[in-house]
Design an enzyme around this catalytic site. Sequence first.
Site, short mmCIF file in Angstrom:
data_model
loop_
_atom_site.label_atom_id
_atom_site.label_comp_id
_atom_site.label_asym_id
_atom_site.label_seq_id
_atom_site.Cartn_x
_atom_site.Cartn_y
_atom_site.Cartn_z
N THR A 1 2.06 7.65 12.99
CA THR A 1 1.46 6.49 12.31
C THR A 1 2.19 5.22 12.73
O THR A 1 1.56 4.17 12.91
CB THR A 1 1.53 6.66 10.78
OG1 THR A 1 1.02 7.94 10.44
CG2 THR A 1 0.72 5.61 10.07
N GLY A 2 3.50 5.31 12.90
CA GLY A 2 4.27 4.14 13.32
C GLY A 2 3.80 3.59 14.65
O GLY A 2 3.65 2.37 14.83
N GLU B 1 9.94 16.30 13.54
CA GLU B 1 10.30 16.22 12.13
C GLU B 1 9.38 17.15 11.35
O GLU B 1 8.23 16.80 11.09
CB GLU B 1 10.11 14.76 11.70
CG GLU B 1 10.84 14.39 10.46
CD GLU B 1 10.58 12.96 10.06
OE1 GLU B 1 9.49 12.42 10.32
OE2 GLU B 1 11.48 12.36 9.45
N GLY C 1 7.36 5.72 7.39
CA GLY C 1 6.49 6.90 7.45
C GLY C 1 6.73 7.67 8.72
O GLY C 1 7.82 7.61 9.30
N GLY C 2 5.68 8.34 9.18
CA GLY C 2 5.82 9.21 10.34
C GLY C 2 5.73 8.46 11.67
O GLY C 2 5.20 7.36 11.75
N LYS D 1 0.86 -1.20 0.00
CA LYS D 1 0.00 0.00 0.00
C LYS D 1 0.89 1.24 0.00
O LYS D 1 1.44 1.64 1.02
CB LYS D 1 -0.93 0.05 1.22
CG LYS D 1 -2.10 0.99 0.93
CD LYS D 1 -2.57 1.83 2.06
CE LYS D 1 -1.70 2.92 2.55
NZ LYS D 1 -1.65 4.16 1.75
N CYS E 1 13.87 11.42 5.09
CA CYS E 1 13.87 10.97 6.49
C CYS E 1 15.23 11.18 7.15
O CYS E 1 15.33 11.41 8.34
CB CYS E 1 13.43 9.52 6.59
SG CYS E 1 14.31 8.42 5.48
N GLU F 1 -1.26 7.26 -0.56
CA GLU F 1 -2.40 7.59 -1.43
C GLU F 1 -2.04 8.70 -2.42
O GLU F 1 -2.68 8.84 -3.46
CB GLU F 1 -3.57 8.04 -0.57
CG GLU F 1 -3.23 9.29 0.25
CD GLU F 1 -4.18 9.58 1.38
OE1 GLU F 1 -5.12 8.80 1.58
OE2 GLU F 1 -3.99 10.60 2.05
N GLU G 1 10.41 2.20 10.02
CA GLU G 1 11.37 3.28 9.73
C GLU G 1 10.60 4.58 9.83
O GLU G 1 9.77 4.89 8.97
CB GLU G 1 11.96 3.08 8.32
CG GLU G 1 13.33 3.74 8.18
CD GLU G 1 13.27 5.19 7.72
OE1 GLU G 1 12.68 6.02 8.46
OE2 GLU G 1 13.79 5.47 6.63
P1 NDP Z 1 2.22 8.72 7.33
O1 NDP Z 1 3.14 8.13 8.30
O2 NDP Z 1 0.87 9.10 7.79
O3 NDP Z 1 2.01 7.77 6.07
C1 NDP Z 1 2.91 6.80 5.60
C2 NDP Z 1 2.12 5.63 5.03
O4 NDP Z 1 1.32 5.03 6.05
C3 NDP Z 1 1.16 6.02 3.94
O5 NDP Z 1 1.09 4.99 3.00
C4 NDP Z 1 -0.13 6.17 4.72
O6 NDP Z 1 -1.24 6.10 3.91
C5 NDP Z 1 -0.03 4.99 5.64
N1 NDP Z 1 -0.90 5.02 6.80
C6 NDP Z 1 -1.39 6.10 7.45
N2 NDP Z 1 -2.15 5.72 8.50
C7 NDP Z 1 -2.15 4.37 8.51
C8 NDP Z 1 -2.74 3.37 9.34
N3 NDP Z 1 -3.48 3.68 10.40
N4 NDP Z 1 -2.52 2.07 9.05
C9 NDP Z 1 -1.76 1.73 8.00
N5 NDP Z 1 -1.19 2.62 7.18
C10 NDP Z 1 -1.36 3.92 7.43
O7 NDP Z 1 2.94 9.91 6.66
P2 NDP Z 1 2.32 11.26 6.18
O8 NDP Z 1 2.25 11.17 4.73
O9 NDP Z 1 1.08 11.68 6.87
O10 NDP Z 1 3.45 12.21 6.70
C11 NDP Z 1 3.45 12.57 8.06
C12 NDP Z 1 4.83 12.79 8.52
O11 NDP Z 1 5.55 11.57 8.48
C13 NDP Z 1 5.66 13.70 7.65
O12 NDP Z 1 5.38 15.04 7.88
C14 NDP Z 1 7.02 13.30 8.06
O13 NDP Z 1 7.36 13.92 9.27
C15 NDP Z 1 6.90 11.84 8.27
N6 NDP Z 1 7.35 11.03 7.12
C16 NDP Z 1 8.45 10.26 7.27
C17 NDP Z 1 8.92 9.52 6.22
C18 NDP Z 1 10.12 8.66 6.34
O14 NDP Z 1 10.78 8.40 5.34
N7 NDP Z 1 10.42 8.12 7.49
C19 NDP Z 1 8.28 9.55 4.90
C20 NDP Z 1 7.09 10.35 4.86
C21 NDP Z 1 6.65 11.04 5.94
P3 NDP Z 1 -1.88 7.42 3.27
O15 NDP Z 1 -0.78 8.33 2.87
O16 NDP Z 1 -2.60 6.83 2.12
O17 NDP Z 1 -2.73 8.00 4.36
#
Ligand code: NDP
Length: 489
Positions: free
Chosen positions: A231-232, A384, A227-228, A174, A283, A177, A249
């Site tokens: 969410t992690g 971040e 991701g963030g 996934k 990141c 989006e 990560e």
């Molecule tokens: P998120 O952590 O929200 O999203 C990353 C992924 O997780 C996306 O595919 C997202 O889907 C998915 N996701 C979100 N909620 C859930 C859930 N409950 N269960 C399963 N999957 C989920 O990142 P954001 O895009 O909102 O960015 C937020 C912050 O995260 C940024 O401002 C930055 O600080 C950090 N970030 C860190 C990254 C890294 O490389 N470590 C990369 C990107 C962001 P969807 O986008 O479809 O909601």
Amino acid sequence: MPELFIGGRWIAAVDGGKREIHCPADGTLVATVDEAGPKDARAAIAAAREAFDRGPWPSTPAAERGRLLSRVADLLERDKAALARAESLDTGKRLVESGYDMDDIANCFRYFGSLTAAGGTDRIVDTGDPGIDSRVVHEPVGVCGLITPWNYPLLQTAWKVAPALGAGNTFVLKPSELTPHTAIMLMRLLTEAGLPPGAANLILGAGASAGAPLTEDPGVDMVSFTGGLVTGRRIMAAAAPTVKKIALELGGKNPNVVFADADYEAAVDYALTAVFLHSGQVCSAGARLLIEDSLHDRFVDDVVARARAIPIGGPFDERARTGPLISAAHREKVEAYVDAGLAEGAVLRCGGARPDDPALADGFYYLPTVLDECRSEMSVVRDESFGPVLTVERFRDEDEAVALANDTVYGLSGGVWSGDVGKAHRVASRMRAGTVWINDFQPYVPQAEWGGMKQSGFGRELGPAGLAEYQEAKHVWRNLSPRRLGWFE
Ligand code: NDP
């Protein structure tokens, strides 16, 4: 053609969901794609489960799995231009940078292709008894839920997909989006390379509806997420009831420590790329400049002068060196962090605003920003912001530099600049981060592990550990001449 890929077929979302994808550089409509919901996610999990439990992929010889990954690398190279263009339209990233990403992605597949084909992870255990054959074998974990972000869409995907397949797993991917297109293209390439149906599945959609089932469903054995932090944490909690294996990560707030005896010109130059590359949406960005007091004024003046001159533009503007942020909402978040920093006493040295160039008015641009006189308790230093925002803190000696560098909940990466090799290595060894660069910032190779300490997450991507993440070790003990034990006689 519909865009969800489930069980080897391209299908539309069962509830008819659709999402428009817009280019962050100018808001133009790139495409409308299918938007999965929980039912589609469950169908994809079922397909991956079936392919793992009854399909040929997990028992395909490792050498053959490795060859398939190498074929994917060839196909990625063949389609590099189209992939880079799609990535740039989704992310707003400069085309040339997307091209570099595609090279890295092909290298990643090639690396895991040879690592898989080489095998060699199984081992015979000497039990001290010649009547026992004891060996540890490595098997795939099972069905993997792979959840990836928008900043390096296909790169982050490759870091998961290549080792997951190499180890013999099946998966449901996934992507964010916001950036689905290169994931769609990758599914076609995996199929062209000969991956059996059901081994790779793709759902597009929002995290809460399409992503969450991957973290909760008992049919998923492992979740790998980039991701963030917020969410992690949510994913970790969601995975707990079914005790899934997880790898996280979660980004970083990475210190770039510059001592007065560093190579001045190189350190200034890298201080800029460390944070302003891809508008800070990296990141491992070196968003915290920690500078030795005696060097502070001259160094920051030069960084500010260079930051003011960075040309900004869209993906196809060859003059541009940095581009837009991913979305309006993300830009507002970055702006809020800068405002909070200023309210807490940071000094704005440049940026801190949207560009006034009317040609950029339809994109989500934000000027490269330097905030001086920062302290580690400020939210703009702690959190971040994931934007083009450099915060500057001063230190007086080595101990203070290390203390400041480690004064963060994160631990993904860090840099140290010094002409004194001993000092640089001492500081590097005391920094609690998964990657430390000495007199450099940002490079990585697929042969070396990548991942975080502390709240940057756990588990490793890339390198031999990046393959091991997707394997289970199993101890198989064979008694070559079983005899009655007589224990209960
Ligand atoms: P998120 O952590 O929200 O999203 C990353 C992924 O997780 C996306 O595919 C997202 O889907 C998915 N996701 C979100 N909620 C859930 C859930 N409950 N269960 C399963 N999957 C989920 O990142 P954001 O895009 O909102 O960015 C937020 C912050 O995260 C940024 O401002 C930055 O600080 C950090 N970030 C860190 C990254 C890294 O490389 N470590 C990369 C990107 C962001 P969807 O986008 O479809 O909601």
